[in-house]
Design an enzyme around this catalytic site. Structure first.
Site, PDB file in Angstrom:
ATOM      1  NE  ARG A   1     -62.558 -24.717  32.755  1.00  0.00           N
ATOM      2  CZ  ARG A   1     -63.168 -25.606  33.558  1.00  0.00           C
ATOM      3  NH1 ARG A   1     -62.444 -26.384  34.363  1.00  0.00           N
ATOM      4  NH2 ARG A   1     -64.466 -25.719  33.552  1.00  0.00           N
TER       5      ARG A   1
ATOM      6  CG  ASP B   1     -39.746 -14.777  31.974  1.00  0.00           C
ATOM      7  OD1 ASP B   1     -39.481 -15.387  30.918  1.00  0.00           O
ATOM      8  OD2 ASP B   1     -40.533 -13.812  32.021  1.00  0.00           O
TER       9      ASP B   1
ATOM     10  CE1 TYR C   1     -43.163  -8.210  28.097  1.00  0.00           C
ATOM     11  CE2 TYR C   1     -44.745  -9.015  29.695  1.00  0.00           C
ATOM     12  CZ  TYR C   1     -44.455  -8.550  28.433  1.00  0.00           C
ATOM     13  OH  TYR C   1     -45.462  -8.401  27.522  1.00  0.00           O
TER      14      TYR C   1
ATOM     15  CE  LYS D   1     -43.295 -11.959  23.859  1.00  0.00           C
ATOM     16  NZ  LYS D   1     -42.949 -11.633  25.219  1.00  0.00           N
TER      17      LYS D   1
HETATM   18  C1  LIG Z   1     -43.642 -11.342  26.443  1.00  0.00           C
HETATM   19  C2  LIG Z   1     -43.054 -11.709  27.753  1.00  0.00           C
HETATM   20  C3  LIG Z   1     -43.866 -12.136  28.824  1.00  0.00           C
HETATM   21  C4  LIG Z   1     -45.372 -12.177  28.735  1.00  0.00           C
HETATM   22  O1  LIG Z   1     -45.811 -13.147  27.854  1.00  0.00           O
HETATM   23  P1  LIG Z   1     -47.184 -13.019  26.982  1.00  0.00           P
HETATM   24  O2  LIG Z   1     -47.157 -14.250  26.175  1.00  0.00           O
HETATM   25  O3  LIG Z   1     -47.109 -11.745  26.215  1.00  0.00           O
HETATM   26  O4  LIG Z   1     -48.306 -13.001  27.995  1.00  0.00           O
HETATM   27  C5  LIG Z   1     -43.229 -12.492  30.014  1.00  0.00           C
HETATM   28  N1  LIG Z   1     -41.882 -12.435  30.136  1.00  0.00           N
HETATM   29  C6  LIG Z   1     -41.088 -12.021  29.131  1.00  0.00           C
HETATM   30  C7  LIG Z   1     -39.618 -11.975  29.338  1.00  0.00           C
HETATM   31  C8  LIG Z   1     -41.642 -11.643  27.914  1.00  0.00           C
HETATM   32  O5  LIG Z   1     -40.836 -11.206  26.929  1.00  0.00           O
END
Ligand SMILES: *Cc1c(COP(=O)(O)O)cnc(C)c1O
Length: 379
Positions: free
Chosen positions: A46, A170, A98, A195
């Site tokens: 962890r 982000d 998001y 992504k």
């Molecule tokens: C998918 C996404 C998230 C969340 O991420 P997860 O890996 O699904 O928890 C946050 N911000 C954006 C812009 C996203 O496309």
């Protein structure tokens, strides 16, 4: 080291035990000690794991930062950032956000006494109206989902610095190939590595990168104390994904551009949202802070007909109808019935998420096939 080399070598050393060129998957929860406390830098997975460490160094390298942290998901990474705060603190966030981030802020952290203001940030001056002595953090997402608004990170960072606030960005949609928020003055970069960084739609993961040692220490403490870490197998997959990030992104951008231009000329299409168009309201900002315009394209059909949009989504053959984005394969989504279905119609229409909006994550297939697919689906 240049970006296209960092994706392959950034922070990576050959395995010391046998010289394996790829970092081994250390599938272990614990590590043998020769005497109590006598270990080789690893006690419990962890806290630290060699495969995850390699990935965290890669994250830091590609974002031009000093410290990287890997989490079990993008939302777990955001969760760690908000845990830097205390009850009574306030956050100013992008309003076109998001959905999962919005849910985490309003349904979880609001209950712990943290207040969130959701603000349209394409006019950065609007941010200042919401700054109070309790404000601690500005949360920016750019380009936004699904409307592709672009926010001037450098301008927001100036406001953050003037008011001694943390700025988190982000960077999921842009990736460090297109935009490097730390260079533009952000304190924290966050990714859903699920992504583009992973890039193959086979793993859920989150990332943070920072430059400040004290901030890094606080986040590592939260990462270990809350425990939302990713496993070694997933760390390996994302490391492997990052090695081709630059060539994938190059193709995503080329195909995104071709698809955006095709749709813009189509007689049945009302509007196309893609920051590469000169007519895009934030095109100048996009040109200034991004190296290219990405592979995300949204569009609305003429007449804004819900059933017609559903039919197009169903007709697509190469574009798979699915949530998520950023993989090598093209995906299509219908926000009004999928990601944004829980938002009341009037509310979502205010931000532009109308019934006939379709969002494309343009993959790296042959451009000719993608356009052919759109042609037959739209009719
Ligand atoms: C998918 C996404 C998230 C969340 O991420 P997860 O890996 O699904 O928890 C946050 N911000 C954006 C812009 C996203 O496309």
């Amino acid at each position: 080291m240049k970006f296209n080399t960092k994706t392959i070598h950034g922070g990576q050393i050959h395995d010391k035990a046998y010289g394996s060129v790829m970092p081994p998957i250390y599938q272990t929860s614990t590590y043998a000690q020769s005497t109590p406390g006598g270990h080789k830098g690893y006690e419990y997975s962890r806290t630290h794991n060699p495969t995850r460490d390699a990935l965290e160094k890669s994250f830091a390298s590609i974002e031009n930062g000093k410290y990287g942290l890997a989490f079990a998901s993008g939302l777990a990474a955001i969760d760690a950032v908000i845990k830097l705060l205390q009850p009574g603190d306030e956050v100013i966030s992008t309003n076109d956000l998001y959905g999962g981030s919005y849910r985490l802020f309003t349904k979880i952290f609001q209950n712990f006494g943290i207040k969130f203001h959701f603000v349209g940030m394409d006019k950065t001056s609007q941010i200042e109206d919401y700054i109070t002595p309790a404000t601690k953090l500005i949360w920016v997402e750019t380009p936004t989902n699904p409307m592709m608004n672009v926010i001037d990170i450098e301008a927001v960072s100036k406001i953050a610095k003037d008011n001694e606030l943390l700025l988190a960005v982000d960077n999921t949609f842009a990736t460090p190939y297109l935009q490097q928020p730390l260079e533009l003055g952000a304190d924290i970069v966050m990714h859903s590595a699920t992504k583009y960084l992973g890039g193959h739609s086979d793993v859920i993961m989150g990332a943070l990168v920072v430059n400040d040692k004290d901030l890094a220490d606080r986040l590592y403490f939260i990462q270990n104390a809350s425990g939302a870490v990713c496993g070694p197998q997933d760390s390996f997959l994302v490391l492997r994904g990052i090695k081709t990030l630059h060539i994938r992104m190059q193709r995503h951008c080329e195909n995104g551009k071709a698809v955006a231009h095709y749709l813009a000329k189509h007689p049945k299409i009302e509007k196309v949202y893609w920051p590469g168009f000169e007519s895009h309201p934030n095109h100048d900002v996009a040109k200034k802070q991004m190296n290219d315009f990405g592979g995300m394209v949204s569009f609305v059909t003429k007449g804004n007909n819900y059933d017609e949009a559903i039919k197009i989504a169903e007709n697509l053959k190469i574009f798979t109808l699915a949530e998520s984005l950023g993989g090598v394969e093209s995906l299509a989504g219908h926000p009004a019935s999928m990601t944004h279905a829980s938002i009341p119609k009037e509310e979502r229409e205010k931000t532009g998420v109308v019934d006939a909006l379709i969002r494309l994550s343009v993959g790296i297939e042959d451009e000719v096939d993608l356009i052919e697919d759109l042609k037959q689906a739209i009719g």
